[in-house]
Design a protein around this motif. Structure first.
Motif, PDB file in Angstrom:
ATOM      1  N   SER A  87       0.818  -1.150   0.070  1.00 22.51           N
ATOM      2  CA  SER A  87       0.233   0.004   0.027  1.00 22.51           C
ATOM      3  C   SER A  87       0.936   1.261   0.018  1.00 22.51           C
ATOM      4  N   MET A  88       0.262   2.439  -0.103  1.00 24.80           N
ATOM      5  CA  MET A  88       0.725   3.666  -0.021  1.00 24.80           C
ATOM      6  C   MET A  88       0.133   4.193   1.113  1.00 24.80           C
ATOM      7  N   ASP A  89       0.871   4.783   1.968  1.00 16.09           N
ATOM      8  CA  ASP A  89       0.239   5.610   3.392  1.00 16.09           C
ATOM      9  C   ASP A  89      -0.029   6.831   2.824  1.00 16.09           C
ATOM     10  N   SER A  90      -0.807   7.579   3.853  1.00 18.46           N
ATOM     11  CA  SER A  90      -0.909   8.932   3.657  1.00 18.46           C
ATOM     12  C   SER A  90       0.250   9.785   3.652  1.00 18.46           C
TER      13      SER A  90
ATOM     14  N   LYS B 263       4.308   7.113   1.570  1.00 17.25           N
ATOM     15  CA  LYS B 263       5.452   6.143   1.647  1.00 17.25           C
ATOM     16  C   LYS B 263       4.936   4.733   1.241  1.00 17.25           C
ATOM     17  N   PHE B 264       5.747   3.907   0.667  1.00 21.68           N
ATOM     18  CA  PHE B 264       5.325   2.524  -0.002  1.00 21.68           C
ATOM     19  C   PHE B 264       5.420   1.459   1.264  1.00 21.68           C
TER      20      PHE B 264
ATOM     21  N   ARG C 159       9.385   9.873   1.594  1.00 22.25           N
ATOM     22  CA  ARG C 159       8.122   9.871   0.749  1.00 22.25           C
ATOM     23  C   ARG C 159       8.615   9.751  -0.687  1.00 22.25           C
ATOM     24  N   VAL C 160       7.845   8.880  -1.497  1.00 21.62           N
ATOM     25  CA  VAL C 160       7.952   8.733  -2.885  1.00 21.62           C
ATOM     26  C   VAL C 160       6.583   9.008  -3.440  1.00 21.62           C
ATOM     27  N   GLY C 161       5.615   9.133  -2.809  1.00 18.58           N
ATOM     28  CA  GLY C 161       4.430   9.543  -3.468  1.00 18.58           C
ATOM     29  C   GLY C 161       3.757  10.804  -2.970  1.00 18.58           C
TER      30      GLY C 161
END
Length: 731
Positions: free
Chosen positions: A299-302, A305-306, A356-358
């Protein structure tokens, strides 16, 4: 055509001076009549050539029409295997079917129709008393711009609203606009329908957005339903975009191999130009263990981060066998710094990106910009105001809007969505200030409105279509409204029978016209009339004579005879290589008359034809429309008649006849300019001979008149001498 040689009027004639009483004109005419006989024969031969050319060209037209308008259509499955369609609910969907459609029933469930977008002013828009200019009508000044679907439209306040309409319509933005002066409302709509259409004002200046929303009272932000509006593109990182587009420098393909604790193996093949991070997450979450339970979680968290983890510590995830590019992607792009090589083991606590990546929902959207704005949300009954800042986080914006109880705001896959919370409610955000309008449109990239594709289930399979009329498996569906219907496709036997009867009648008409010309007798006693002969006859007699003279010019003509024989054989010979028991025209009730005087006329036994079609609905198509693909074309010398259907044969035979007629007589009845066909060349030869002979006849006529003039001059001198002698003797 025939012609004659006239006397040379410019000749200085002196006959008649002697008082001899000789009728020189009559004598010359009689002499010239005899001299003109070879000339008249040439003109008659040229006329016969012209008439033959005319006769051939008449067939060029009629055979061409038969080939193009009749035979061509009779090779098509839509004609020979016609279908009829019945809809159980024509208010939801109607349909038609071509010859390729299977005669079965289709269940159709129309979920939504394809549509475009239409925006109309929510109220009257004029605030002033003068509509001569935008400045006077709306109280604005200067020149500013607005964007519609990426096209810039300049709004000049010194011009009228109708001039603005014209500018929009000429911008090539895929929309059209109009202003209803009586209703005082502005309307803008997409030129097409489907999800690819829409009206997007993003990129407009703050003043332009204010003009659109608060002056023209447009924008989908005043008509937000439970279907909502969504960002036109990702606001920053998008987990649904391809990896190469999200991570700079990432390219190529790699294979990520995940082995579960119970030995279950999952291979995830990644093409960075096609695969998204969301695709990878979904594939990981779909991994099942031997018991069918979910074995891995991603998942991607808020915080952007993956996260990757196993179901439990007893069944960890191993990356053994993953290629170097896959490990590099996990380590360098997803920032899983603990995954240094394929020996890493991932348990229930999992691994998480070190940074952070997203998209980080808790980070400021526009850092350093604390400009405030007010969003007003109204559902027609209640109105709520939300004060926000440009440097708020996405989470703060979501929380503030959702707290109104009127709207639902979400952020997924890099896009912001806003919907009416309550069913049937329509939200109006047009009261928001200009800064808020700019933030919603240019900051959150909310498209004003998008069209929608038609959604329909056909035989249980969901399909999206950009139009409400489309064809699938030979059936053209015309969607009318949402609802269910059963589409029954059936063989249209009666239509096929009617088509066969019509074609046979057309064939018989063509054959009869050919037989008529072949059977006509030619009477050599009736030659084309010369001009002198026409002058001596009554008009009706000339017409009757000419008709008789034209009769039989194509008697037993080789081109027509070959075509006639080929047409007959096309119907009498069986078609080889097709399945079923019906292989010839006679087997389905189409036979040649037994009366030889009818010269091959066809008759249709409807009872036998209907029985054949009920037994084999494709019988007519196979017998008439079969094409032997081993021949490159119907004009190819390798054409195998036995392996081609009747209509295919007829097309080839008529095409050959047309080409032969062109070689013999050209394409037009007119002889002038035709120097390639056989008759065209003959006509030119006769024309040259006639021209030469005409000059000779004119010379001969001149010589005759010169001789008589000299005779008259001699007689005149003799008479003068006689008179003088008589006078001398008398004195």
């Amino acid at each position: 055509m025939t012609s004659s040689i006239n006397s040379t009027n410019s000749l200085m004639r002196t006959y008649g001076l002697s008082g001899s009483g000789i009728d020189v004109d009559s004598m010359v005419e009689k002499l010239m009549t005899a001299a003109r006989q070879p000339y008249n024969k040439l003109t008659q031969q040229q006329t016969l050539v012209s008439w033959r050319k005319e006769a051939y060209n008449s067939f060029y037209t009629s055979i061409g029409s038969f080939r193009n308008d009749k035979i061509y259509n009779f090779q098509m499955k839509s004609t020979l295997a016609a279908k009829t369609v019945v809809s159980s609910n024509s208010s939801a969907v109607t349909a038609t079917a071509n010859g390729d459609a299977a005669p079965i029933n289709h269940s159709v469930n129309v979920l939504q129709l394809a549509s475009g977008v239409t925006q109309t002013s929510t109220d009257k828009i004029t605030t002033g008393t003068d509509k001569s200019t935008i400045a006077k009508q709306f109280g604005v000044s200067g020149t500013f711009s607005m964007q519609i679907n990426g096209k810039t439209i300049t709004v000049d306040s010194s011009k009228s609203i109708n001039e603005l309409v014209s500018s929009i319509n000429k911008a090539g933005a895929g929309v059209s606009a109009t202003y209803d002066a009586n209703q005082d409302r502005f309307v803008i709509y997409t030129n097409g329908i489907g999800a690819s259409t829409g009206i997007d004002y993003s990129g407009s200046s703050t003043q332009g957005l204010d003009f659109i929303t608060n002056k023209l009272k447009l924008s989908a932000l005043n008509n937000v339903t439970t279907s909502g509006v969504t960002s036109s593109s990702a606001i920053g990182f998008s987990d649904t975009a391809n990896l190469a587009g999200q991570f700079a420098g990432l390219a190529g393909s790699f294979n990520l191999k995940l082995t579960m604790g119970d030995g279950t193996v999952a291979n995830i093949a990644v093409d960075t130009t096609k695969t998204s991070l969301s695709d990878i997450i979904n594939q990981i979450n779909n991994i099942k263990d031997a018991s069918g339970n979910q074995a891995a979680f991603a998942s991607m968290d808020s915080s952007g981060k993956f996260i990757l983890k196993a179901k439990d510590d007893a069944n960890p995830i191993q990356l053994t066998g993953s290629d170097a590019a896959a490990i590099s992607f996990l380590n360098n792009q997803l920032k899983l710094t603990s995954v240094v090589d394929d020996t890493a083991v991932i348990g229930s606590t999992g691994v998480s990106s070190s940074e952070r990546v997203g998209t980080d929902l808790n980070a400021a959207i526009f850092p350093g910009n604390d400009t405030a704005f007010e969003i007003k949300i109204s559902d027609g009954t209640n109105t709520q105001s939300v004060t926000l800042h440009y440097n708020n986080s996405m989470q703060e914006i979501l929380n503030a809007i959702n707290a109104t109880g009127l709207a639902t705001a979400t952020f997924e896959h890099g896009k912001f969505s806003l919907k009416a919370k309550n069913s049937g409610a329509i939200l109006d955000l047009s009261g928001s200030d200009a800064t808020a309008q700019n933030f919603l449109t240019n900051g959150l990239l909310l498209t004003s409105q998008k069209g929608q594709d038609a959604q329909v289930k056909i035989d249980g399979v969901l399909t999206n279509q950009s139009k409400n009329s489309f064809t699938m498996a030979g059936v053209t569906y015309n969607l009318q409204s949402t609802g269910n219907a059963s589409i029954m496709v059936q063989n249209d036997t009666e239509k096929v029978i009617s088509s066969v009867k019509t074609f046979v009648n057309d064939y018989n008409t063509m054959l009869a016209s050919i037989n008529t010309k072949l059977d006509e007798k030619y009477d050599r006693n009736y030659l084309p009339l010369t001009d002198d002969q026409k002058d001596a006859m009554k008009d009706d007699d000339v017409t009757l004579w000419t008709t008789k003279a034209k009769t039989g010019l194509l008697h037993n003509d080789s081109i027509l005879k070959t075509l006639r024989d080929s047409m007959r054989s096309a119907f009498t010979d069986a078609v080889s290589g097709i399945d079923g028991k019906y292989k010839s025209a006679s087997s389905i009730g189409i036979t040649t008359s037994s009366d030889w005087t009818e010269e091959g006329k066809l008759y249709v036994d409807e009872t036998k034809l209907r029985a054949a079609l009920e037994d084999d609905p494709d019988a007519v198509y196979k017998i008439f429309g079969t094409t032997d693909n081993s021949s490159s074309s119907t004009s190819d010398s390798s054409f195998n008649a036995s392996r081609n259907g009747i209509a295919t044969r007829l097309y080839k035979y008529t095409n050959t006849a047309i080409n032969d007629i062109v070689d013999e007589a050209g394409t037009k009845s007119a002889t002038a300019g035709d120097l390639t066909s056989v008759l065209g060349k003959q006509n030119k030869e006769y024309a040259d001979k006639i021209s030469t002979m005409s000059k000779k006849l004119q010379t001969l006529e001149t010589q005759y008149y010169n001789k008589y003039s000299k005779m008259e001059e001699a007689l005149a001198k003799l008479n003068q001498q006689t008179s003088q002698l008589s006078a001398m003797l008398g004195s």
